[in-house]
Design a protein around this motif. Sequence first.
Motif, mmCIF file in Angstrom:
data_model
loop_
_atom_site.group_PDB
_atom_site.id
_atom_site.type_symbol
_atom_site.label_atom_id
_atom_site.label_comp_id
_atom_site.label_asym_id
_atom_site.label_seq_id
_atom_site.Cartn_x
_atom_site.Cartn_y
_atom_site.Cartn_z
ATOM 1 N N SER A 6 0.870 -1.231 -0.176
ATOM 2 C CA SER A 6 -0.247 -0.208 -0.090
ATOM 3 C C SER A 6 0.899 0.858 -0.078
ATOM 4 C CB SER A 6 -0.821 0.407 1.319
ATOM 5 O OG SER A 6 -1.473 1.413 1.760
ATOM 6 N N ILE A 7 0.559 2.479 -1.048
ATOM 7 C CA ILE A 7 1.321 3.751 -0.895
ATOM 8 C C ILE A 7 0.166 4.461 0.536
ATOM 9 C CG2 ILE A 7 2.592 3.008 -2.713
ATOM 10 C CD1 ILE A 7 1.235 4.495 -3.972
ATOM 11 N N THR A 8 -0.953 4.327 0.172
ATOM 12 C CA THR A 8 -1.534 5.331 0.751
ATOM 13 C C THR A 8 -1.319 5.772 2.439
ATOM 14 O OG1 THR A 8 -3.413 4.356 -0.338
ATOM 15 C CG2 THR A 8 -4.213 5.592 1.765
ATOM 16 N N SER A 9 -0.960 6.353 3.079
ATOM 17 C CA SER A 9 -1.129 6.757 4.586
ATOM 18 C C SER A 9 -1.866 6.218 5.354
ATOM 19 C CB SER A 9 -1.124 8.706 4.246
ATOM 20 O OG SER A 9 0.133 9.320 4.460
ATOM 21 N N HIS A 10 -1.924 5.836 6.556
ATOM 22 C CA HIS A 10 -2.484 5.291 7.555
ATOM 23 C C HIS A 10 -4.199 6.090 7.913
ATOM 24 C CE1 HIS A 10 -4.677 3.293 11.129
ATOM 25 N NE2 HIS A 10 -3.909 3.831 11.486
ATOM 26 N N LEU A 11 -5.209 5.899 7.047
ATOM 27 C CA LEU A 11 -6.152 6.220 7.023
ATOM 28 C C LEU A 11 -7.134 6.628 8.730
ATOM 29 C CD1 LEU A 11 -7.602 5.670 3.166
ATOM 30 C CD2 LEU A 11 -6.085 6.996 3.924
ATOM 31 N N PHE A 12 -7.995 7.344 9.019
ATOM 32 C CA PHE A 12 -8.308 7.256 10.016
ATOM 33 C C PHE A 12 -9.805 7.471 9.770
ATOM 34 C CE2 PHE A 12 -10.923 10.837 12.364
ATOM 35 C CZ PHE A 12 -10.609 11.114 13.782
ATOM 36 N N HIS A 13 -9.586 6.751 10.998
ATOM 37 C CA HIS A 13 -11.577 5.717 10.654
ATOM 38 C C HIS A 13 -11.672 5.722 12.268
ATOM 39 C CE1 HIS A 13 -10.032 2.952 7.584
ATOM 40 N NE2 HIS A 13 -10.973 4.580 7.011
ATOM 41 N N PRO A 14 -12.722 6.825 12.566
ATOM 42 C CA PRO A 14 -12.622 7.258 14.057
ATOM 43 C C PRO A 14 -14.157 6.209 14.583
ATOM 44 C CG PRO A 14 -14.122 8.658 12.460
ATOM 45 C CD PRO A 14 -13.118 8.124 11.538
ATOM 46 N N SER A 15 -13.723 5.659 16.395
ATOM 47 C CA SER A 15 -15.184 4.948 16.292
ATOM 48 C C SER A 15 -16.141 6.187 17.002
ATOM 49 C CB SER A 15 -14.032 4.122 18.062
ATOM 50 O OG SER A 15 -14.426 5.057 18.930
ATOM 51 N N TYR A 16 -16.943 5.422 17.135
ATOM 52 C CA TYR A 16 -18.292 6.668 18.293
ATOM 53 C C TYR A 16 -19.230 6.184 19.304
ATOM 54 C CZ TYR A 16 -17.655 8.790 13.509
ATOM 55 O OH TYR A 16 -17.032 9.842 12.592
ATOM 56 N N SER A 17 -19.737 6.551 19.865
ATOM 57 C CA SER A 17 -20.159 6.229 20.452
ATOM 58 C C SER A 17 -21.967 7.012 20.416
ATOM 59 C CB SER A 17 -20.165 6.458 22.658
ATOM 60 O OG SER A 17 -19.472 7.982 22.363
ATOM 61 N N GLN A 18 -22.957 7.133 21.368
ATOM 62 C CA GLN A 18 -24.100 8.064 21.008
ATOM 63 C C GLN A 18 -23.930 9.238 19.958
ATOM 64 O OE1 GLN A 18 -26.863 6.000 21.189
ATOM 65 N NE2 GLN A 18 -28.302 7.395 20.070
ATOM 66 N N HIS A 19 -24.837 9.653 19.240
ATOM 67 C CA HIS A 19 -24.146 10.718 18.150
ATOM 68 C C HIS A 19 -25.109 11.505 18.094
ATOM 69 C CE1 HIS A 19 -21.867 13.289 16.333
ATOM 70 N NE2 HIS A 19 -20.825 12.748 16.364
ATOM 71 N N HIS A 20 -26.026 12.645 18.222
ATOM 72 C CA HIS A 20 -26.985 13.866 18.461
ATOM 73 C C HIS A 20 -27.428 14.638 16.295
ATOM 74 C CE1 HIS A 20 -27.637 12.289 22.462
ATOM 75 N NE2 HIS A 20 -26.719 13.013 22.892
ATOM 76 N N THR A 21 -26.231 13.917 16.094
ATOM 77 C CA THR A 21 -26.844 15.081 14.865
ATOM 78 C C THR A 21 -26.309 13.651 13.492
ATOM 79 O OG1 THR A 21 -23.671 15.064 14.199
ATOM 80 C CG2 THR A 21 -24.720 16.492 16.135
ATOM 81 N N PRO A 22 -26.752 13.664 12.444
ATOM 82 C CA PRO A 22 -26.885 13.125 11.270
ATOM 83 C C PRO A 22 -25.800 12.756 11.034
ATOM 84 C CG PRO A 22 -27.669 14.707 10.706
ATOM 85 C CD PRO A 22 -27.514 15.343 11.226
ATOM 86 N N ILE A 23 -24.815 11.275 10.498
ATOM 87 C CA ILE A 23 -23.707 11.271 9.717
ATOM 88 C C ILE A 23 -23.790 11.309 8.586
ATOM 89 C CG2 ILE A 23 -24.355 8.645 9.330
ATOM 90 C CD1 ILE A 23 -20.926 8.448 9.902
#
Length: 242
Positions: A6-23
Amino acid sequence: MNNFSSITSHLFHPSYSQHHTPIVLCDFDGTISVKDVTDTLLNHFGKDGCDELEELWVNGKIGSQECMSKQIALMDASLAELNEVLSQIEIDPTFKAFIDYTDQNNIPVHVVSDGLDYAIEFVLKRHGIENLPIFANRLLHDNERSWRLEFPYANKDCIKQSGNCKCNHVKKQQYFPQILYVGDGTSDYCVSHNVDFVFAKDKLIHYCQKNNIEHSAIKYFSDVTQALKQSQQALIPTVMVK
């Protein structure tokens, strides 16, 4: 035997708990980018056989995962040559302002694409957008002129046999009260049935109309920004119509 990595940087993949806005989930090729990046690369660097594979995919004889895997394996380009072409890819002129607005209002945005992770990262970074979660097919290079794909988000049960099953990504967003989707074409048809609301460009507009999918036709991401601004007091923007 070639050694691909792979030549891609380490991609940011967040984790979530309860969220009050849309995604907001966004397609990339033709939605964020003005042109389809994979098609552009294949037009520049694809060897004989790419068009035949495309025809098989268009006619439903092979899935997009098989088609793209074999097409990318037919590319002949150095990394520098690839980057030169990627440097010419433009994006929706209002996308950066859209990202600034969602950042300020704590609305997560994910790029969910059946395209190439490295290409997406490169194009976004060139336009001043970094650390945006990208879920796409993994582009591998042998440090010479050969390329391959890996499919970390494939799903053996995917109806469309896509390299990246967008519907499977939607299923993982259980922490959000509403899932909004922005797309433009064929790779967005299936997932448009499984989200709460679609912002549609180009071919996806007609698909949503034909299938009675709740949507809003847009031209630019500024239309999405405006809808989000009007929805601060409600989950579904009041400007949305079928």
